[in-house]
Scaffold this motif. Sequence first.
Motif, PDB file in Angstrom:
ATOM      1  N   LEU A  63       0.826  -1.201   0.000  1.00 51.56           N
ATOM      2  CA  LEU A  63       0.000   0.000   0.000  1.00 51.56           C
ATOM      3  C   LEU A  63       0.863   1.255   0.000  1.00 51.56           C
ATOM      4  CD1 LEU A  63      -2.774  -1.031   2.563  1.00 51.56           C
ATOM      5  CD2 LEU A  63      -3.074  -0.744   0.090  1.00 51.56           C
ATOM      6  N   ASN A  64       1.950   1.238   0.763  1.00 51.78           N
ATOM      7  CA  ASN A  64       2.830   2.406   0.813  1.00 51.78           C
ATOM      8  C   ASN A  64       3.480   2.669  -0.541  1.00 51.78           C
ATOM      9  OD1 ASN A  64       2.182   2.684   3.481  1.00 51.78           O
ATOM     10  ND2 ASN A  64       4.142   1.931   4.265  1.00 51.78           N
ATOM     11  N   SER A  65       3.832   1.607  -1.243  1.00 49.53           N
ATOM     12  CA  SER A  65       4.415   1.776  -2.575  1.00 49.53           C
ATOM     13  C   SER A  65       3.408   2.430  -3.519  1.00 49.53           C
ATOM     14  CB  SER A  65       4.865   0.416  -3.119  1.00 49.53           C
ATOM     15  OG  SER A  65       5.388   0.548  -4.425  1.00 49.53           O
ATOM     16  N   TRP A  66       2.166   1.970  -3.462  1.00 49.90           N
ATOM     17  CA  TRP A  66       1.127   2.579  -4.295  1.00 49.90           C
ATOM     18  C   TRP A  66       0.925   4.042  -3.910  1.00 49.90           C
ATOM     19  CZ3 TRP A  66      -3.334   5.185  -3.398  1.00 49.90           C
ATOM     20  CH2 TRP A  66      -4.157   5.428  -4.501  1.00 49.90           C
ATOM     21  N   ALA A  67       0.880   4.328  -2.622  1.00 43.85           N
ATOM     22  CA  ALA A  67       0.621   5.687  -2.150  1.00 43.85           C
ATOM     23  C   ALA A  67       1.737   6.639  -2.560  1.00 43.85           C
ATOM     24  CB  ALA A  67       0.448   5.693  -0.639  1.00 43.85           C
ATOM     25  N   ALA A  68       2.976   6.149  -2.591  1.00 46.74           N
ATOM     26  CA  ALA A  68       4.089   6.997  -3.032  1.00 46.74           C
ATOM     27  C   ALA A  68       3.894   7.396  -4.491  1.00 46.74           C
ATOM     28  CB  ALA A  68       5.414   6.268  -2.838  1.00 46.74           C
ATOM     29  N   GLY A  69       3.441   6.450  -5.305  1.00 44.76           N
ATOM     30  CA  GLY A  69       3.182   6.764  -6.708  1.00 44.76           C
ATOM     31  C   GLY A  69       2.029   7.731  -6.869  1.00 44.76           C
ATOM     32  N   PHE A  70       0.987   7.548  -6.049  1.00 42.81           N
ATOM     33  CA  PHE A  70      -0.163   8.448  -6.107  1.00 42.81           C
ATOM     34  C   PHE A  70       0.258   9.868  -5.749  1.00 42.81           C
ATOM     35  CE2 PHE A  70      -3.820  10.572  -4.189  1.00 42.81           C
ATOM     36  CZ  PHE A  70      -4.801  10.367  -5.153  1.00 42.81           C
ATOM     37  N   ALA A  71       1.045  10.020  -4.682  1.00 45.14           N
ATOM     38  CA  ALA A  71       1.492  11.352  -4.265  1.00 45.14           C
ATOM     39  C   ALA A  71       2.382  11.987  -5.330  1.00 45.14           C
ATOM     40  CB  ALA A  71       2.222  11.266  -2.935  1.00 45.14           C
ATOM     41  N   TYR A  73       9.872  -0.668   6.729  1.00 46.93           N
ATOM     42  CA  TYR A  73       9.129  -0.037   5.638  1.00 46.93           C
ATOM     43  C   TYR A  73       8.565   1.325   6.041  1.00 46.93           C
ATOM     44  CZ  TYR A  73       4.758  -2.316   7.445  1.00 46.93           C
ATOM     45  OH  TYR A  73       3.693  -2.755   8.202  1.00 46.93           O
ATOM     46  N   VAL A  74       8.351   1.560   7.326  1.00 47.35           N
ATOM     47  CA  VAL A  74       7.948   2.900   7.756  1.00 47.35           C
ATOM     48  C   VAL A  74       9.090   3.890   7.540  1.00 47.35           C
ATOM     49  CG1 VAL A  74       7.433   4.288   9.806  1.00 47.35           C
ATOM     50  CG2 VAL A  74       6.102   2.231   9.319  1.00 47.35           C
ATOM     51  N   ARG A  75      10.305   3.498   7.903  1.00 49.01           N
ATOM     52  CA  ARG A  75      11.461   4.375   7.656  1.00 49.01           C
ATOM     53  C   ARG A  75      11.604   4.672   6.167  1.00 49.01           C
ATOM     54  NH1 ARG A  75      15.362   5.382  11.451  1.00 49.01           N
ATOM     55  NH2 ARG A  75      15.002   4.461  13.517  1.00 49.01           N
ATOM     56  N   ARG A  76      11.401   3.652   5.350  1.00 46.13           N
ATOM     57  CA  ARG A  76      11.513   3.863   3.908  1.00 46.13           C
ATOM     58  C   ARG A  76      10.440   4.842   3.416  1.00 46.13           C
ATOM     59  NH1 ARG A  76      13.656   2.597  -0.662  1.00 46.13           N
ATOM     60  NH2 ARG A  76      12.430   2.203  -2.550  1.00 46.13           N
ATOM     61  N   GLY A 132       9.260  10.544   1.568  1.00 42.53           N
ATOM     62  CA  GLY A 132       8.502  11.784   1.670  1.00 42.53           C
ATOM     63  C   GLY A 132       7.148  11.694   2.340  1.00 42.53           C
ATOM     64  N   ALA A 133       6.822  10.575   2.977  1.00 43.73           N
ATOM     65  CA  ALA A 133       5.532  10.467   3.651  1.00 43.73           C
ATOM     66  C   ALA A 133       5.403  11.538   4.724  1.00 43.73           C
ATOM     67  CB  ALA A 133       5.370   9.076   4.273  1.00 43.73           C
ATOM     68  N   ARG A 134       4.250  12.196   4.754  1.00 39.06           N
ATOM     69  CA  ARG A 134       4.024  13.303   5.682  1.00 39.06           C
ATOM     70  C   ARG A 134       2.933  13.019   6.697  1.00 39.06           C
ATOM     71  NH1 ARG A 134       3.831  18.872   2.496  1.00 39.06           N
ATOM     72  NH2 ARG A 134       4.354  19.594   4.596  1.00 39.06           N
ATOM     73  N   VAL A 135       2.186  11.946   6.488  1.00 37.80           N
ATOM     74  CA  VAL A 135       1.125  11.565   7.417  1.00 37.80           C
ATOM     75  C   VAL A 135       0.911  10.067   7.279  1.00 37.80           C
ATOM     76  CG1 VAL A 135      -0.684  12.096   5.718  1.00 37.80           C
ATOM     77  CG2 VAL A 135      -1.251  12.056   8.164  1.00 37.80           C
ATOM     78  N   CYS A 187      -1.588  16.132  -2.940  1.00 30.99           N
ATOM     79  CA  CYS A 187      -1.886  15.119  -1.928  1.00 30.99           C
ATOM     80  C   CYS A 187      -0.772  15.108  -0.893  1.00 30.99           C
ATOM     81  CB  CYS A 187      -2.000  13.736  -2.569  1.00 30.99           C
ATOM     82  SG  CYS A 187      -2.208  12.391  -1.379  1.00 30.99           S
ATOM     83  N   LEU A 188      -1.138  15.145   0.382  1.00 30.79           N
ATOM     84  CA  LEU A 188      -0.160  14.949   1.445  1.00 30.79           C
ATOM     85  C   LEU A 188       0.220  13.475   1.437  1.00 30.79           C
ATOM     86  CD1 LEU A 188      -1.910  17.030   4.244  1.00 30.79           C
ATOM     87  CD2 LEU A 188       0.275  17.589   3.166  1.00 30.79           C
ATOM     88  N   HIS A 189       1.454  13.205   1.069  1.00 33.15           N
ATOM     89  CA  HIS A 189       1.928  11.821   0.903  1.00 33.15           C
ATOM     90  C   HIS A 189       1.604  11.011   2.166  1.00 33.15           C
ATOM     91  CE1 HIS A 189       5.627   9.107  -0.235  1.00 33.15           C
ATOM     92  NE2 HIS A 189       4.605   8.397   0.213  1.00 33.15           N
ATOM     93  N   THR A 190       0.782   9.982   1.985  1.00 33.17           N
ATOM     94  CA  THR A 190       0.237   9.206   3.090  1.00 33.17           C
ATOM     95  C   THR A 190       0.825   7.802   3.091  1.00 33.17           C
ATOM     96  OG1 THR A 190      -1.829  10.426   2.733  1.00 33.17           O
ATOM     97  CG2 THR A 190      -1.917   8.533   4.217  1.00 33.17           C
ATOM     98  N   ALA A 191       1.006   7.230   4.277  1.00 33.78           N
ATOM     99  CA  ALA A 191       1.491   5.857   4.398  1.00 33.78           C
ATOM    100  C   ALA A 191       0.792   5.183   5.576  1.00 33.78           C
ATOM    101  CB  ALA A 191       3.007   5.829   4.565  1.00 33.78           C
TER     102      ALA A 191
END
Length: 302
Positions: A100-108, A129-132, A137-140, A114-118
Amino acid sequence: MTTDVSPAQQPTAAEQERVRRFWQELGLPGLIDVHTHFMPDRVMRKVWAYFDAAGPLTARPWPITYRTGEDERVARLRAFGVRRFTAMLYPHKPGMAAWLNSWAAGFAARHPDCLHTATFFPEPGAARYVRRAVEQGARVFKAHLQVGGYDPNDPLLDPVWDHLAGQGIPVVVHCGSGPAPGAHTGPGPTARLLRRHPGTRLVIAHMGLPEYSDFLDLADRHPGVHLDTTMAFTDFTEDVAPFPRRETARLRELGDRILLGTDFPNIPYTYHHALESLARLRLGDDWLRAVCHDNAARLFGL
């Protein structure tokens, strides 16, 4: 499952104008919505199917007002004048969060407003994977204790909370017991989390409904705790979990830590109704300006 919106639900140009007039009359440059959902298409369709079936976590009819394609949903928010929004997504089992985080990075990356979400789940490798995600650039982050069915105090999450607290990154957490209680919902687990990780920045989703007072108490005790307005105060929610009017003064007192959230697109009413529900609290234009824009702008350094 159909992906069409019935004519009765279809948002109109008139609604778009009403939403824009709402923030323009407050003198704002637009809205910041910290609780909107964007997910991989097959995940979003499963979420919609769950709402269509009135699953056990909803147990009531829940029509999706903005059931359209991803690009149209993004365009809808922009047409409303939403300057920043999120892509709240969450796993319900191990092995999902990193994907999901990989998809969200692409979406952002595709949508810079969009506030990059993870997200995360209590599992080996969560800290990695949270550190990654933060490095990307995850912000929330989003944590859903009801759907995920996990204790936020799981030892596997200790390094996650420590890292996010150290980075000052907020976590929007669904921890209230609405619309149905879970094994780890309610104020108790979240209060323990804040005692164990006192620097954590939390945004309590849905104002913590139905335990509104308890979560307002947590915000009183912890300056890093915010609350979002998602679905609170609307007719749909007031029917089953009304906000206690004796607590209205506390909304004013905590007015610098309440943030606009809507649950777009997964709401059974219009976006304008969510805003109208805030206005009818009669807490004043300064309060509305803070909630609908300024508090989030400050929290995220916009």
